[in-house]
Design a protein around this motif. Structure first.
Motif, PDB file in Angstrom:
ATOM      1  N   ILE A  40       4.283   9.769  -9.963  1.00 16.91           N
ATOM      2  CA  ILE A  40       3.267  10.337 -10.907  1.00 16.91           C
ATOM      3  C   ILE A  40       2.709  11.688 -10.614  1.00 16.91           C
ATOM      4  CG2 ILE A  40       1.399   9.612 -12.408  1.00 16.91           C
ATOM      5  CD1 ILE A  40       3.462   7.713 -12.961  1.00 16.91           C
TER       6      ILE A  40
ATOM      7  N   LEU B 165       2.109   6.433  -7.110  1.00 16.86           N
ATOM      8  CA  LEU B 165       1.000   7.206  -7.763  1.00 16.86           C
ATOM      9  C   LEU B 165       0.931   8.817  -7.266  1.00 16.86           C
ATOM     10  CD1 LEU B 165      -1.768   4.295  -7.906  1.00 16.86           C
ATOM     11  CD2 LEU B 165      -0.363   5.261  -9.658  1.00 16.86           C
TER      12      LEU B 165
ATOM     13  N   ARG C  72       0.951  -1.210   0.165  1.00 16.66           N
ATOM     14  CA  ARG C  72      -0.125   0.004   0.039  1.00 16.66           C
ATOM     15  C   ARG C  72       0.914   1.254   0.013  1.00 16.66           C
ATOM     16  NH1 ARG C  72      -5.249  -0.291   1.385  1.00 16.66           N
ATOM     17  NH2 ARG C  72      -5.000  -2.045  -0.159  1.00 16.66           N
TER      18      ARG C  72
HETATM   19  C1  HEM Z   1      10.956  -0.134  -9.545  1.00 17.15           C
HETATM   20  C2  HEM Z   1       9.808  -0.378 -10.158  1.00 17.15           C
HETATM   21  C3  HEM Z   1       8.758  -1.067  -9.279  1.00 17.15           C
HETATM   22  C4  HEM Z   1       8.798  -2.271  -8.644  1.00 17.15           C
HETATM   23  C5  HEM Z   1      10.123  -2.970  -8.303  1.00 17.15           C
HETATM   24  C6  HEM Z   1       7.472  -2.427  -8.187  1.00 17.15           C
HETATM   25  C7  HEM Z   1       7.137  -3.413  -7.426  1.00 17.15           C
HETATM   26  C8  HEM Z   1       5.918  -3.795  -6.859  1.00 17.15           C
HETATM   27  C9  HEM Z   1       5.540  -5.001  -5.779  1.00 17.15           C
HETATM   28  C10 HEM Z   1       6.268  -5.912  -5.595  1.00 17.15           C
HETATM   29  C11 HEM Z   1       4.141  -4.769  -5.608  1.00 17.15           C
HETATM   30  C12 HEM Z   1       3.351  -5.555  -4.849  1.00 17.15           C
HETATM   31  C13 HEM Z   1       2.574  -6.696  -5.752  1.00 17.15           C
HETATM   32  C14 HEM Z   1       1.776  -7.579  -4.659  1.00 17.15           C
HETATM   33  O1  HEM Z   1       0.740  -7.500  -4.440  1.00 17.15           O
HETATM   34  O2  HEM Z   1       2.479  -8.511  -4.381  1.00 17.15           O
HETATM   35  C15 HEM Z   1       3.686  -3.565  -6.100  1.00 17.15           C
HETATM   36  C16 HEM Z   1       2.564  -2.866  -6.252  1.00 17.15           C
HETATM   37  C17 HEM Z   1       1.819  -1.674  -6.419  1.00 17.15           C
HETATM   38  N1  HEM Z   1       2.933  -1.182  -7.435  1.00 17.15           N
HETATM   39 FE1  HEM Z   1       4.774  -1.341  -8.049  1.00 17.15          FE
HETATM   40  N2  HEM Z   1       6.604  -1.576  -8.694  1.00 17.15           N
HETATM   41  C18 HEM Z   1       7.279  -0.659  -9.294  1.00 17.15           C
HETATM   42  C19 HEM Z   1       6.987   0.300 -10.064  1.00 17.15           C
HETATM   43  C20 HEM Z   1       5.694   0.909  -9.937  1.00 17.15           C
HETATM   44  C21 HEM Z   1       5.189   2.147 -10.551  1.00 17.15           C
HETATM   45  C22 HEM Z   1       6.047   3.030 -11.602  1.00 17.15           C
HETATM   46  C23 HEM Z   1       3.884   2.322 -10.131  1.00 17.15           C
HETATM   47  C24 HEM Z   1       3.011   3.510 -10.358  1.00 17.15           C
HETATM   48  C25 HEM Z   1       3.376   4.427 -11.258  1.00 17.15           C
HETATM   49  C26 HEM Z   1       3.588   1.281  -9.111  1.00 17.15           C
HETATM   50  C27 HEM Z   1       2.205   1.087  -8.743  1.00 17.15           C
HETATM   51  C28 HEM Z   1       2.112   0.061  -7.988  1.00 17.15           C
HETATM   52  C29 HEM Z   1       0.599  -0.282  -7.220  1.00 17.15           C
HETATM   53  C30 HEM Z   1      -0.567   0.755  -7.106  1.00 17.15           C
HETATM   54  C31 HEM Z   1       0.673  -1.369  -6.336  1.00 17.15           C
HETATM   55  C32 HEM Z   1      -0.395  -2.100  -5.865  1.00 17.15           C
HETATM   56  C33 HEM Z   1      -0.430  -1.649  -4.324  1.00 17.15           C
HETATM   57  C34 HEM Z   1      -1.458  -2.366  -3.639  1.00 17.15           C
HETATM   58  O3  HEM Z   1      -1.912  -3.397  -3.887  1.00 17.15           O
HETATM   59  O4  HEM Z   1      -2.000  -1.766  -2.609  1.00 17.15           O
HETATM   60  N3  HEM Z   1       4.469   0.578  -9.113  1.00 17.15           N
HETATM   61  N4  HEM Z   1       4.950  -2.783  -6.815  1.00 17.15           N
END
Ligand code: HEM
Lengths: 160, 129
Positions: free
Chosen positions: B50, B46, B39
């Motif tokens: 962003i 975001l 979260r």
């Molecule tokens: C270095 C780049 C990034 C990595 C390593 C990464 C990694 C992750 C991981 C491991 C999760 C958790 C997934 C799960 O539920 O198991 C996640 C969730 C998420 N990521 Fe990323 N992410 C990256 C870039 C981004 C970017 C650029 C955005 C938005 C512009 C983003 C938005 C989100 C959102 C909205 C979630 C869901 C959170 C939730 O479930 O509450 N991520 N990300």
């Protein structure tokens, strides 16, 4: 693309407009090759991310593929749009040049390898690939930040 | 480019790197960071990456594209303060399991959103102060 500098025309408004557009291209208003590629790639990732709609009935499903589709959208589409548009506009806003040469292409290689491994890792359930993709994508962002920082804070950038 | 708008873009980059690091840490050692890490990551990316990037670019270009000066520089300055007070509070709340911090941070972040929205509307319709 023509390399000859366009000359002002003695013709009517249509010619004058064409001449002005060509002159703007010469002054660098149009995308450089690297930024053009970022924008094109962003659209491809958007179309891939959107596949979640017909496949899962939702952009963000509740299945194990949720982070994959989510990051096709965020890492693939949003981040690459920022790379392409930011890399194009910020130097024009501040008057400071952006690091070109091999840097944007390295950044591009890292983000493609990162996004692809991250997403494939989630689909395949292979955690090592997810971690590798995460690190590669992060490195591409670090490279973008390193390229953009002097654009923002370099000497003539202090003016409004 | 106005210093405040350059700050928005710079802070966006810092949040992007921080949010990425938090996610990588979580992937490598899920127990290392406490609280609701996905979260926190999602909102850092975001709201921090962003949205701050959009704030910085939009505050620069929309007055120019609209053909009118920015309606209020002060509103935009307060937007910077509120956005950057709100998000750290929210993240602290998620990582520390403190709902009150999340709520307080959410209110401040929303304040920034409203200031931005109103300032942009009043700018593009050419409203004079
Ligand atoms: C270095 C780049 C990034 C990595 C390593 C990464 C990694 C992750 C991981 C491991 C999760 C958790 C997934 C799960 O539920 O198991 C996640 C969730 C998420 N990521 Fe990323 N992410 C990256 C870039 C981004 C970017 C650029 C955005 C938005 C512009 C983003 C938005 C989100 C959102 C909205 C979630 C869901 C959170 C939730 O479930 O509450 N991520 N990300």
């Amino acid at each position: 693309m023509s390399t000859a500098a366009p000359q002002p025309t003695a013709g009517g408004p249509a010619e004058a407009r064409l001449g002005a557009e060509a002159a703007m291209a010469q002054m660098g208003m149009t995308f450089s090759r690297d930024n053009r590629c970022f924008i094109v790639a962003a659209q491809v990732y958007l179309m891939l991310a959107g596949l979640g709609l017909p496949i899962n009935g939702s952009l963000l499903s509740d299945s194990a593929s949720r982070p994959a589709f989510l990051h096709l959208f965020t890492l693939g589409f949003l981040l690459m749009m920022i790379y392409g548009i930011g890399g194009h506009m910020l130097p024009r806003f501040t008057g400071n040049p952006i690091r070109e040469g091999a840097w944007p292409w390295l950044q591009m290689g890292l983000v493609h390898a990162g996004a692809a491994s991250f997403v494939a890792g989630y689909f395949a359930g292979w955690h090592g690939l997810v971690v590798a993709g995460a690190i590669l994508a992060w490195l591409s962002l670090a490279m973008f930040a390193a390229r953009v920082w002097p654009v923002l804070w370099g000497s003539p950038g202090g003016t409004r | 480019m106005h210093k405040r708008n350059r700050l928005f873009v710079s802070i966006a980059l810092v949040y992007g790197l921080l949010g990425g690091l938090i996610a990588i840490t979580r992937l490598i050692d899920p127990g290392l960071l406490p609280g609701n890490v996905p979260r926190a990551h999602g909102h850092i990316m975001l709201l921090g990456f962003i949205l701050m990037m959009v704030y910085g670019i939009a505050l620069h270009v929309l007055p120019r594209f609209g053909g009118f000066p920015l309606y209020s520089e002060r509103m935009a300055d307060w937007q910077l303060y509120l956005a950057n007070a709100g998000l750290p509070l929210m993240v602290a709340g998620w990582l520390g399991w403190r709902d009150s911090l999340v709520l307080a941070g959410g209110v401040l972040s929303y304040g920034a959103i409203v200031l931005f929205g109103l300032n942009m509307i009043l700018t593009v319709v050419g409203r004079k102060k």
